[in-house]
Design a protein around this motif. Structure first.
Motif, PDB file in Angstrom:
ATOM      1  N   ASP A  59       0.848  -1.186   0.000  1.00  0.00           N
ATOM      2  CA  ASP A  59       0.000   0.000   0.000  1.00  0.00           C
ATOM      3  C   ASP A  59       0.890   1.244   0.000  1.00  0.00           C
ATOM      4  OD1 ASP A  59       1.051  -0.062   2.544  1.00  0.00           O
ATOM      5  OD2 ASP A  59      -0.859  -0.162   3.587  1.00  0.00           O
ATOM      6  N   GLU A  60       0.278   2.434   0.115  1.00  0.00           N
ATOM      7  CA  GLU A  60       1.037   3.697   0.063  1.00  0.00           C
ATOM      8  C   GLU A  60       2.064   3.774   1.196  1.00  0.00           C
ATOM      9  OE1 GLU A  60       0.369   5.780  -2.422  1.00  0.00           O
ATOM     10  OE2 GLU A  60      -1.388   4.730  -3.105  1.00  0.00           O
ATOM     11  N   PHE A  61       1.649   3.364   2.391  1.00  0.00           N
ATOM     12  CA  PHE A  61       2.544   3.422   3.543  1.00  0.00           C
ATOM     13  C   PHE A  61       3.712   2.451   3.368  1.00  0.00           C
ATOM     14  CE2 PHE A  61       3.640   2.019   7.922  1.00  0.00           C
ATOM     15  CZ  PHE A  61       4.184   3.211   8.366  1.00  0.00           C
ATOM     16  N   GLY A  62       3.427   1.252   2.895  1.00  0.00           N
ATOM     17  CA  GLY A  62       4.488   0.274   2.647  1.00  0.00           C
ATOM     18  C   GLY A  62       5.450   0.753   1.574  1.00  0.00           C
ATOM     19  N   ALA A  63       4.919   1.392   0.520  1.00  0.00           N
ATOM     20  CA  ALA A  63       5.772   1.929  -0.540  1.00  0.00           C
ATOM     21  C   ALA A  63       6.666   3.046   0.001  1.00  0.00           C
ATOM     22  CB  ALA A  63       4.918   2.446  -1.690  1.00  0.00           C
ATOM     23  N   LEU A  64       6.143   3.850   0.923  1.00  0.00           N
ATOM     24  CA  LEU A  64       6.952   4.902   1.555  1.00  0.00           C
ATOM     25  C   LEU A  64       8.110   4.286   2.337  1.00  0.00           C
ATOM     26  CD1 LEU A  64       7.356   7.923   2.413  1.00  0.00           C
ATOM     27  CD2 LEU A  64       5.948   7.353   4.402  1.00  0.00           C
ATOM     28  N   LEU A  65       7.828   3.247   3.124  1.00  0.00           N
ATOM     29  CA  LEU A  65       8.876   2.585   3.908  1.00  0.00           C
ATOM     30  C   LEU A  65       9.931   1.965   2.988  1.00  0.00           C
ATOM     31  CD1 LEU A  65       6.759   0.811   6.684  1.00  0.00           C
ATOM     32  CD2 LEU A  65       8.002   2.981   6.847  1.00  0.00           C
ATOM     33  N   LEU A  66       9.490   1.381   1.887  1.00  0.00           N
ATOM     34  CA  LEU A  66      10.417   0.806   0.916  1.00  0.00           C
ATOM     35  C   LEU A  66      11.292   1.902   0.300  1.00  0.00           C
ATOM     36  CD1 LEU A  66      11.041  -1.981  -0.371  1.00  0.00           C
ATOM     37  CD2 LEU A  66       9.510  -1.331  -2.218  1.00  0.00           C
ATOM     38  N   GLY A  67      10.687   3.026  -0.051  1.00  0.00           N
ATOM     39  CA  GLY A  67      11.435   4.159  -0.605  1.00  0.00           C
ATOM     40  C   GLY A  67      12.395   4.769   0.389  1.00  0.00           C
ATOM     41  N   ALA A  68      12.117   4.579   1.680  1.00  0.00           N
ATOM     42  CA  ALA A  68      12.988   5.093   2.733  1.00  0.00           C
ATOM     43  C   ALA A  68      14.162   4.161   3.011  1.00  0.00           C
ATOM     44  CB  ALA A  68      12.187   5.314   4.016  1.00  0.00           C
ATOM     45  N   GLY A  69      14.220   3.038   2.293  1.00  0.00           N
ATOM     46  CA  GLY A  69      15.353   2.125   2.437  1.00  0.00           C
ATOM     47  C   GLY A  69      15.085   0.913   3.301  1.00  0.00           C
ATOM     48  N   LEU A  70      13.854   0.725   3.743  1.00  0.00           N
ATOM     49  CA  LEU A  70      13.531  -0.439   4.566  1.00  0.00           C
ATOM     50  C   LEU A  70      13.464  -1.685   3.684  1.00  0.00           C
ATOM     51  CD1 LEU A  70      12.768  -0.950   7.588  1.00  0.00           C
ATOM     52  CD2 LEU A  70      10.397  -1.013   6.820  1.00  0.00           C
ATOM     53  N   PRO A  71      14.132  -2.780   4.070  1.00  0.00           N
ATOM     54  CA  PRO A  71      14.041  -4.010   3.267  1.00  0.00           C
ATOM     55  C   PRO A  71      12.608  -4.534   3.237  1.00  0.00           C
ATOM     56  CG  PRO A  71      15.798  -4.168   4.905  1.00  0.00           C
ATOM     57  CD  PRO A  71      15.026  -2.929   5.224  1.00  0.00           C
ATOM     58  N   VAL A  72      12.261  -5.216   2.164  1.00  0.00           N
ATOM     59  CA  VAL A  72      10.898  -5.721   1.975  1.00  0.00           C
ATOM     60  C   VAL A  72      10.464  -6.587   3.149  1.00  0.00           C
ATOM     61  CG1 VAL A  72       9.445  -7.175   0.509  1.00  0.00           C
ATOM     62  CG2 VAL A  72      11.061  -5.627  -0.523  1.00  0.00           C
ATOM     63  N   GLU A  73      11.363  -7.436   3.636  1.00  0.00           N
ATOM     64  CA  GLU A  73      10.985  -8.365   4.711  1.00  0.00           C
ATOM     65  C   GLU A  73      10.742  -7.665   6.041  1.00  0.00           C
ATOM     66  OE1 GLU A  73      15.480  -8.333   4.371  1.00  0.00           O
ATOM     67  OE2 GLU A  73      13.825  -8.545   2.968  1.00  0.00           O
ATOM     68  N   ALA A  74      11.169  -6.409   6.192  1.00  0.00           N
ATOM     69  CA  ALA A  74      10.968  -5.671   7.444  1.00  0.00           C
ATOM     70  C   ALA A  74       9.695  -4.827   7.429  1.00  0.00           C
ATOM     71  CB  ALA A  74      12.173  -4.773   7.728  1.00  0.00           C
ATOM     72  N   ILE A  75       9.036  -4.712   6.288  1.00  0.00           N
ATOM     73  CA  ILE A  75       7.793  -3.935   6.215  1.00  0.00           C
ATOM     74  C   ILE A  75       6.731  -4.669   7.021  1.00  0.00           C
ATOM     75  CG2 ILE A  75       5.962  -3.114   4.676  1.00  0.00           C
ATOM     76  CD1 ILE A  75       8.110  -2.756   2.526  1.00  0.00           C
ATOM     77  N   PRO A  76       6.082  -3.959   7.961  1.00  0.00           N
ATOM     78  CA  PRO A  76       5.103  -4.656   8.809  1.00  0.00           C
ATOM     79  C   PRO A  76       3.919  -5.178   8.003  1.00  0.00           C
ATOM     80  CG  PRO A  76       5.057  -2.281   9.204  1.00  0.00           C
ATOM     81  CD  PRO A  76       6.190  -2.546   8.285  1.00  0.00           C
ATOM     82  N   GLN A  77       3.457  -6.356   8.387  1.00  0.00           N
ATOM     83  CA  GLN A  77       2.279  -6.961   7.769  1.00  0.00           C
ATOM     84  C   GLN A  77       1.069  -6.634   8.638  1.00  0.00           C
ATOM     85  OE1 GLN A  77       2.659  -8.579   4.747  1.00  0.00           O
ATOM     86  NE2 GLN A  77       4.721  -7.770   4.987  1.00  0.00           N
ATOM     87  N   GLY A  78      -0.084  -6.874   8.133  1.00  0.00           N
ATOM     88  CA  GLY A  78      -1.298  -6.634   8.914  1.00  0.00           C
ATOM     89  C   GLY A  78      -1.984  -5.350   8.489  1.00  0.00           C
ATOM     90  N   ARG A  79      -3.150  -5.131   9.084  1.00  0.00           N
ATOM     91  CA  ARG A  79      -3.984  -3.997   8.685  1.00  0.00           C
ATOM     92  C   ARG A  79      -3.750  -2.752   9.511  1.00  0.00           C
ATOM     93  NH1 ARG A  79      -9.756  -6.419   6.877  1.00  0.00           N
ATOM     94  NH2 ARG A  79      -8.938  -8.045   5.524  1.00  0.00           N
ATOM     95  N   SER A  80      -2.890  -2.840  10.507  1.00  0.00           N
ATOM     96  CA  SER A  80      -2.604  -1.659  11.333  1.00  0.00           C
ATOM     97  C   SER A  80      -1.151  -1.691  11.791  1.00  0.00           C
ATOM     98  CB  SER A  80      -3.549  -1.601  12.535  1.00  0.00           C
ATOM     99  OG  SER A  80      -3.312  -2.707  13.380  1.00  0.00           O
ATOM    100  N   VAL A  81      -0.700  -0.542  12.294  1.00  0.00           N
ATOM    101  CA  VAL A  81       0.649  -0.414  12.845  1.00  0.00           C
ATOM    102  C   VAL A  81       0.494   0.032  14.290  1.00  0.00           C
ATOM    103  CG1 VAL A  81       2.851   0.798  12.680  1.00  0.00           C
ATOM    104  CG2 VAL A  81       1.637   0.146  10.596  1.00  0.00           C
ATOM    105  N   SER A  82       1.054  -0.734  15.206  1.00  0.00           N
ATOM    106  CA  SER A  82       0.945  -0.425  16.629  1.00  0.00           C
ATOM    107  C   SER A  82       2.065   0.530  17.045  1.00  0.00           C
ATOM    108  CB  SER A  82       1.035  -1.716  17.452  1.00  0.00           C
ATOM    109  OG  SER A  82       2.363  -2.224  17.393  1.00  0.00           O
ATOM    110  N   PRO A  83       1.914   1.194  18.201  1.00  0.00           N
ATOM    111  CA  PRO A  83       3.006   2.044  18.700  1.00  0.00           C
ATOM    112  C   PRO A  83       4.313   1.279  18.900  1.00  0.00           C
ATOM    113  CG  PRO A  83       0.980   2.545  19.875  1.00  0.00           C
ATOM    114  CD  PRO A  83       0.705   1.337  19.025  1.00  0.00           C
TER     115      PRO A  83
END
Length: 199
Positions: A59-83
């Motif tokens: 999604d848009e948030f995941g694409a932002l994290l990828l563009g920020a240099g985060l490896p694909v396997e570190a992008i959080p899964q699920g429908r929400s992001v917790s603190p």
């Protein structure tokens, strides 16, 4: 002496029949013949299947994290992001080396992750993706002197070498950490940070 010359095909057949191959060689040839004829006949490897699937569902948030240099396997899964996830991602970004094109998306990602931490409860990926869109026309000054798109890190214009100042760092009238937008023509002006609480 034969009256008519023998054909090439007949000579090859005679030569093959006169050679007596050992039985083990015939067994090896039979084994090879029973397998695939060439490497191209094998199905493609699924070594990158997990990466391909993760990118397909980005999604848009995941694409932002990828563009920020985060490896694909570190992008959080699920429908929400917790603190807790947000704090963990911010720590990960703090130690992860990055290229100049990662700087602007990383700043935006850090801002959104800090918001999740302050919010005190999980935030849906849909809400985060909506927040990402608020940065689509904004630019940040990178360390290499380029104004870069906040979401992609794509350089838009070089404004000069960045120098350390009493109150931070910048180049000419531009400061690092501040958002800018392009006005009429080619002029740049400082932009307000998106107010995430109103979204």
């Amino acid at each position: 002496m034969p009256s008519e010359p023998r054909s090439l095909r007949k000579w090859i057949r005679v030569a093959c029949l006169s050679v007596h191959a050992p039985l083990s060689l015939l067994a090896v040839l039979a084994l090879l013949a029973s397998g695939p004829v060439a490497c191209a006949s094998r199905p493609p490897s699924d070594a990158l299947a997990a990466t391909r699937d993760a990118l397909a569902g980005l999604d848009e948030f995941g694409a932002l994290l990828l563009g920020a240099g985060l490896p694909v396997e570190a992008i959080p899964q699920g429908r929400s992001v917790s603190p807790v996830q947000a704090e963990r991602l911010r720590r990960y970004f703090a130690i992860l080396p990055y290229l100049p094109q990662h700087y602007a998306p990383r700043c935006v990602a850090d801002e959104l992750l800090r918001y999740v931490e302050r919010h005190g409860q999980g935030l849906s990926r849909w809400d985060l993706s909506r927040m990402v869109q608020e940065y689509r026309s904004l630019f940040l000054l990178r360390q290499d002197g380029f104004l870069a798109a906040a979401l992609t890190g794509e350089p838009a214009q070089c404004v000069g070498p960045v120098a350390v100042r009493d109150d931070g760092a910048g180049a000419g009238e531009f400061e690092m950490g501040e958002f800018y937008t392009r006005g009429d023509g080619e002029s740049w002006r400082r932009a307000d940070r998106p107010s995430l609480d109103k979204l």
